[in-house]
Scaffold this active site. Sequence first.
Site, PDB file in Angstrom:
ATOM      1  CE1 TYR A   1      -3.004  -3.064   0.361  1.00  0.00           C
ATOM      2  CE2 TYR A   1      -3.601  -2.350   2.562  1.00  0.00           C
ATOM      3  CZ  TYR A   1      -3.737  -3.227   1.521  1.00  0.00           C
ATOM      4  OH  TYR A   1      -4.622  -4.279   1.634  1.00  0.00           O
TER       5      TYR A   1
ATOM      6  CG  HIS B   1      -0.859  -8.514   0.197  1.00  0.00           C
ATOM      7  ND1 HIS B   1      -0.531  -7.195   0.356  1.00  0.00           N
ATOM      8  CD2 HIS B   1      -2.168  -8.503  -0.156  1.00  0.00           C
ATOM      9  CE1 HIS B   1      -1.583  -6.444   0.105  1.00  0.00           C
ATOM     10  NE2 HIS B   1      -2.591  -7.223  -0.214  1.00  0.00           N
TER      11      HIS B   1
END
Length: 286
Positions: free
Chosen positions: A49, A112
């Site tokens: 992110y 992730h």
Amino acid sequence: MEFVILNTGAKMPIEGFGVFQVPDAAVCEQAVYDAIKTGYRLIDTAQAYMNEEAVGKAVNRAIADGIAKREELFITTKVWVSNMKTEDTAYESVKTSFAKLGLDYVDLILLHQPMGDYFAAYRGITKAYKEGIVKAIGVSNFYPAILANLCENVEIMPAVNQVELHPFFTQDSAITLMKEYGIAPQAWGPLAEGRHGIFTHPVLTEIGAKYGKTAAQIALKWNAQRGVSILPKSVHVERMEQNFNIWDFTLSDEDIQKITALDLGHSEIVDHSDPAFVKMINGFKI
Ligand code: NAP
């Protein structure tokens, strides 16, 4: 606020705040600070992110300002695929995340995606867990067959599996499997990233009218009521407050069934079985 008890014994707030697609550092820092002020105690970020520094600044500012103590906060980050090459690259990336966050430990670290060498990467985060610098380890986007294979072959069971879960993609059997392995299901995109007209959806709006709640609040409560941790994201304070204000009502069984019936049985956001998606994810280096 309700909590989920993880397989480590730790208490994880069932509702948290997500910061995907908040790349601007100032906006992210302000949003996380506002979220903690609103009452959120779980913050969900990720290496990918590109905002771990901003999250860390907001968390440390909120602690310095006396809004919350570190031990009341639950901070999650995620190891990105380009760091999932070997045990060492994954482990070293955890240290890099700590430096960016400005924290001595994180409460949860997730792989992730089930991509790269995820068994090696899982050993890397297991090492960090055994050292105590990571309080819990888990995975994200591990669909049932991949999750089962991981669980059958690792020393430490994942504490959490964060996957797409909302009324249009309910994934009931995936949740059943997670519970079988003692893994807490956590919803990304609990508001379907705004798709399917969720905020004005007629079924959710009509149910909401009975409880004096918005469609968004109904979608969030539906997941929470089935024991799923939720991570709504908003950079607007009034929406953060709205999304957090779901703890004063209970959906009836009949309403839960009506919401569950909205399931399409597939994602309309990402397709993990599409080779083009896998190639795209592997090509995104951080
Ligand atoms: P989401 O929370 O389902 O939806 C966020 C969108 O809804 C934003 O556009 C937000 O706009 C809007 N919104 C939020 N509350 C609203 C409300 N009450 N009324 C109207 N609009 C509202 O989507 P998400 O951010 O993708 O998912 C949540 C979190 O899950 C992420 O932030 C991230 O932490 C995590 N996540 C993880 C993965 C993974 O692969 N593990 C993937 C995706 C997401 P504004 O911000 O403009 O208010």
